[in-house]
Every structure is written in structure tokens, then in C-alpha cells.
Design an enzyme around this catalytic site. Structure first.
Site, PDB file in Angstrom:
ATOM      1  N   MET A  38     -23.470  -9.921  33.594  1.00  0.00           N
ATOM      2  CA  MET A  38     -23.738  -9.822  32.151  1.00  0.00           C
ATOM      3  C   MET A  38     -25.113 -10.420  31.817  1.00  0.00           C
ATOM      4  O   MET A  38     -25.397 -10.716  30.656  1.00  0.00           O
ATOM      5  CB  MET A  38     -22.649 -10.530  31.351  1.00  0.00           C
ATOM      6  CG  MET A  38     -21.281  -9.879  31.539  1.00  0.00           C
ATOM      7  SD  MET A  38     -20.155 -10.165  30.171  1.00  0.00           S
ATOM      8  CE  MET A  38     -20.074 -11.941  30.131  1.00  0.00           C
ATOM      9  N   GLY A  39     -25.947 -10.642  32.815  1.00  0.00           N
ATOM     10  CA  GLY A  39     -27.283 -11.178  32.555  1.00  0.00           C
ATOM     11  C   GLY A  39     -27.269 -12.679  32.337  1.00  0.00           C
ATOM     12  O   GLY A  39     -26.299 -13.363  32.690  1.00  0.00           O
ATOM     13  N   HIS A  45     -25.703 -16.091  40.350  1.00  0.00           N
ATOM     14  CA  HIS A  45     -25.943 -14.644  40.449  1.00  0.00           C
ATOM     15  C   HIS A  45     -26.925 -14.350  41.583  1.00  0.00           C
ATOM     16  O   HIS A  45     -26.755 -13.400  42.349  1.00  0.00           O
ATOM     17  CB  HIS A  45     -26.531 -14.105  39.149  1.00  0.00           C
ATOM     18  CG  HIS A  45     -25.692 -14.323  37.926  1.00  0.00           C
ATOM     19  ND1 HIS A  45     -25.997 -15.265  36.975  1.00  0.00           N
ATOM     20  CD2 HIS A  45     -24.556 -13.714  37.493  1.00  0.00           C
ATOM     21  CE1 HIS A  45     -25.098 -15.232  36.007  1.00  0.00           C
ATOM     22  NE2 HIS A  45     -24.208 -14.300  36.294  1.00  0.00           N
ATOM     23  N   GLY A 155     -18.379 -13.336  42.386  1.00  0.00           N
ATOM     24  CA  GLY A 155     -18.382 -14.763  42.639  1.00  0.00           C
ATOM     25  C   GLY A 155     -16.975 -15.342  42.647  1.00  0.00           C
ATOM     26  O   GLY A 155     -16.148 -15.009  41.789  1.00  0.00           O
ATOM     27  N   ASP A 158     -15.152 -17.009  39.362  1.00  0.00           N
ATOM     28  CA  ASP A 158     -14.195 -16.343  38.473  1.00  0.00           C
ATOM     29  C   ASP A 158     -13.064 -15.808  39.345  1.00  0.00           C
ATOM     30  O   ASP A 158     -12.939 -14.596  39.567  1.00  0.00           O
ATOM     31  CB  ASP A 158     -14.910 -15.238  37.691  1.00  0.00           C
ATOM     32  CG  ASP A 158     -16.029 -15.817  36.842  1.00  0.00           C
ATOM     33  OD1 ASP A 158     -15.722 -16.417  35.802  1.00  0.00           O
ATOM     34  OD2 ASP A 158     -17.215 -15.716  37.247  1.00  0.00           O
TER      35      ASP A 158
HETATM   36  P1  AMP Z   1     -21.165 -12.942  34.776  1.00  0.00           P
HETATM   37  O1  AMP Z   1     -22.589 -12.565  34.516  1.00  0.00           O
HETATM   38  O2  AMP Z   1     -20.813 -14.289  34.276  1.00  0.00           O
HETATM   39  O3  AMP Z   1     -20.211 -11.855  34.390  1.00  0.00           O
HETATM   40  O4  AMP Z   1     -21.056 -13.061  36.345  1.00  0.00           O
HETATM   41  C1  AMP Z   1     -21.450 -12.025  37.198  1.00  0.00           C
HETATM   42  C2  AMP Z   1     -21.003 -12.352  38.597  1.00  0.00           C
HETATM   43  O5  AMP Z   1     -21.615 -13.571  39.015  1.00  0.00           O
HETATM   44  C3  AMP Z   1     -19.492 -12.559  38.698  1.00  0.00           C
HETATM   45  O6  AMP Z   1     -19.024 -11.986  39.896  1.00  0.00           O
HETATM   46  C4  AMP Z   1     -19.375 -14.064  38.712  1.00  0.00           C
HETATM   47  O7  AMP Z   1     -18.224 -14.530  39.367  1.00  0.00           O
HETATM   48  C5  AMP Z   1     -20.614 -14.437  39.503  1.00  0.00           C
HETATM   49  N1  AMP Z   1     -20.966 -15.838  39.258  1.00  0.00           N
HETATM   50  C6  AMP Z   1     -21.087 -16.467  38.060  1.00  0.00           C
HETATM   51  N2  AMP Z   1     -21.340 -17.777  38.222  1.00  0.00           N
HETATM   52  C7  AMP Z   1     -21.367 -17.983  39.564  1.00  0.00           C
HETATM   53  C8  AMP Z   1     -21.577 -19.141  40.386  1.00  0.00           C
HETATM   54  N3  AMP Z   1     -21.792 -20.338  39.851  1.00  0.00           N
HETATM   55  N4  AMP Z   1     -21.534 -18.979  41.731  1.00  0.00           N
HETATM   56  C9  AMP Z   1     -21.298 -17.770  42.286  1.00  0.00           C
HETATM   57  N5  AMP Z   1     -21.093 -16.639  41.556  1.00  0.00           N
HETATM   58  C10 AMP Z   1     -21.134 -16.744  40.227  1.00  0.00           C
END
Ligand code: AMP
Length: 288
Positions: A38-39, A45, A155, A158
Site C-alpha cells: 500500500m506504499g 517492504h 511479510g 501480517d
Molecule cells: P502494507 O503496505 O502494509 O500492505 O504491506 C505490504 C507488505 O509488506 C505485506 O506483505 C506486509 O506484511 C509486508 N510488511 C509490512 N511491514 C513489514 C515488516 N516490518 N517486515 C516485513 N514485511 C513487512
């Protein structure tokens, strides 16, 4: 290398163009990795992009703040948007393409289809955020059709989302492999999250209670404590920093049901630091 400017990725908004590029590359024998986001990208990320770049010939990152996974009183309007920095980061880590769809292409007029994953989406985040995982599964299913990659990277941070996505991919026979990558943390242990930007300095200090609770719980687990005592260890850590608890539970890592005796488990925790919801988890090794 981190910190060095990388090549600027090609930005694509049109789903048809995105899909054609992927299919052409795959026909040429290239292995494609996909990182949906989601940026507001951070080192968590970036680690997914690095992993994808290490294992694949081409990497696609999607950046889409998906309105359907936010509840009516949640932070959709104020969710951080940092596109220029995001492009530089993923370019430096090896992504050649960034897919940035408009909401009107993900949800065209008359959109009426929702993907609902039942059991693993019902509890935890699903209970606190009704409709959240239907929003996630619907958009991830759409993304997997538009970005028909070989492997998608998620990641471990989640954890429940990884369970829901793996369930959906299995149930709908979506031809993509799912890889789960480790949680990247701040030096004090706080799991990196785009939402950490909401924390005041005082909240930021208290936020470490989630990680500290999980570390203490892991020790209790390895010492042989029962599930209730391990869960209580996590709760005590959040309570000691005045963090209201949404849940603190130890469950089976694949089903999110009660852990199987002797098998590995996962500790899931979520709490509210001020107005910011934070989640974290820890894998607990098998024990005899
Ligand atoms: P999001 O942008 O928050 O939807 O996350 C996008 C992807 O990045 C998802 O697969 C998350 O689980 C992963 N992600 C977010 N934070 C972390 C982190 N601290 N370590 C590893 N992966 C992450």
C-alpha cells in the site's frame, strides 16, 4: 546497494498493459516476483523486494491503498502516501515495474464481486476489523490476475494475512507461489509499519511493549509454560505500558485454531497505542 540511487522503475497504471508485460516476460522464460503493497514503503517492504530480486528475473511492486480493506472509521484518508520516495526505494532494491492502479480500475462501475475467506479470516484482525479480509482477499485476487507472476512475497508481520492469502490461493487454484518473509524491526524491536509514522515520541517509546511481550512469551513457551500463561505474559507487557489489548493469543500457525500439542505455534498480538493500532507476532518453535 542500500542508500545508492537505483534505476527508476517503470510506472504502470493500466491493468491490461501490466498483464501483457508480465505474460510477455514469462513467455520469454523469465521468472517474475510480485510484491503487493500500500506504499509508504520502509525497510520491511524493501526486504521483500530484495528477496524477490534475489530469486526472480523481474520484480513488480504494486502500490495501491485499497479502500475496500479500510473500515468506515479507519485511516484511509490519512494513510501516508509517499510515491516519489517509494519509487526510488524499490528501484534501488531491484524492482523494474511498479503497478499503481486507480481505484476505478480495481473497482470498475458495477463492481459486485467479493472474495470471502471464512475460517482463518474470522478471528483476530477479522473480528476487530469487520470486512477487512474480504477487502484484502478481493484486491489480492484481482492483483494476482493482473500481475500473473510466478511468486508473490508477503511479510510475516501480517501473519493472519499470509494465512488468508495462502488459503485463498489454494481454494481458488490461483497459479502463484506464496513466499512469507521475516519481519523487519527497528533497533529496539518494534516491527516496522507504515502506521508507526502516526506515533508521537511518547507513544513510540511505549510501542515496544508488543515486541517485548513476544520476547518474554517466547521464553515462557520454551520454558514449558502452558498456552494461557504464555498469553498472559504478552498481556502483562502491554498492560505495563497502558496499551489497550485487542488480542494476545497463541494459536496454530496454519489454521489459527488451538495449537497442536508439541507442534510449532504463533503468538499474535494487537493493541492500541493512542489512536494507532499496532500488530506483531512471533513464531514459537515445536516443543516436546
Ligand atoms: P502494507 O503496505 O502494509 O500492505 O504491506 C505490504 C507488505 O509488506 C505485506 O506483505 C506486509 O506484511 C509486508 N510488511 C509490512 N511491514 C513489514 C515488516 N516490518 N517486515 C516485513 N514485511 C513487512
Amino acid at each position: 546497494m542500500s542508500g545508492q540511487p537505483g534505476p527508476t522503475p517503470i510506472v504502470i497504471a493500466d491493468p491490461r498493459q501490466m498483464r501483457d508485460l508480465i505474460l510477455t516476460a514469462r513467455r520469454a522464460g523469465r521468472r517474475i516476483g510480485f510484491v503487493p503493497t500500500m506504499g509508504a514503503l520502509h525497510a520491511g517492504h524493501a526486504s521483500l523486494v530484495e528477496q524477490a530480486a534475489a530469486e526472480c528475473d523481474d520484480v513488480v511492486v504494486s502500490i495501491f491503498v485499497n479502500p475496500k480493506q479500510f473500515g468506515p472509521r479507519e485511516d484511509l484518508a490519512r494513510y501516508p502516501r509517499t510515491l516519489a520516495a517509494d519509487l526510488a526505494l524499490v528501484g534501488a532494491k531491484g524492482a523494474g515495474w511498479v503497478f499503481v492502479p486507480e481505484a476505478s480500475t480495481a473497482y470498475p462501475a458495477g463492481h459486485a464481486t467479493s472474495v470471502v475467506v471464512a475460517a482463518p479470516a474470522a478471528d483476530f484482525e477479522g473480528a476487530v476489523r469487520p470486512g477487512h479480509f474480504a477487502g484484502v482477499a478481493t484486491v489480492v485476487c484481482w492483483l494476482f490476475n493482473v500481475v500473473p507472476a510466478d511468486v508473490a512475497y508477503f511479510g510475516a508481520k501480517d501473519w493472519q494475512q499470509t494465512v488468508v492469502v495462502r488459503r485463498m490461493v489454494a481454494d481458488l487454484a490461483i497459479p502463484i507461489a506464496i513466499e512469507v518473509c521475516p519481519t523487519i524491526r527497528e533497533p529496539d524491536g518494534l516491527a516496522m509499519s507504515s502506521r508507526n509514522a502516526y506515533l508521537s515520541p511518547e507513544e513510540r517509546r511505549r510501542a515496544v511493549a508488543l515486541h517485548e511481550g513476544l520476547v518474554a512469551a517466547t521464553e515462557r513457551w520454551q520454558a514449558g509454560d502452558d498456552v494461557a500463561a504464555v498469553e498472559e505474559t504478552i498481556r502483562a507487557s502491554l498492560q505495563s505500558r497502558d496499551i489497550p489489548i485487542d488480542y494476545a493469543r497463541v494459536v496454530d500457525p496454519d489454521t489459527l485454531l488451538a495449537p497442536r500439542p508439541g507442534a510449532a505455534a504463533v503468538a499474535l498480538v494487537a493493541g492500541r497505542v493512542g489512536t494507532t493500532r499496532l500488530l506483531d507476532n512471533a513464531l514459537l518453535p515445536p516443543r516436546s
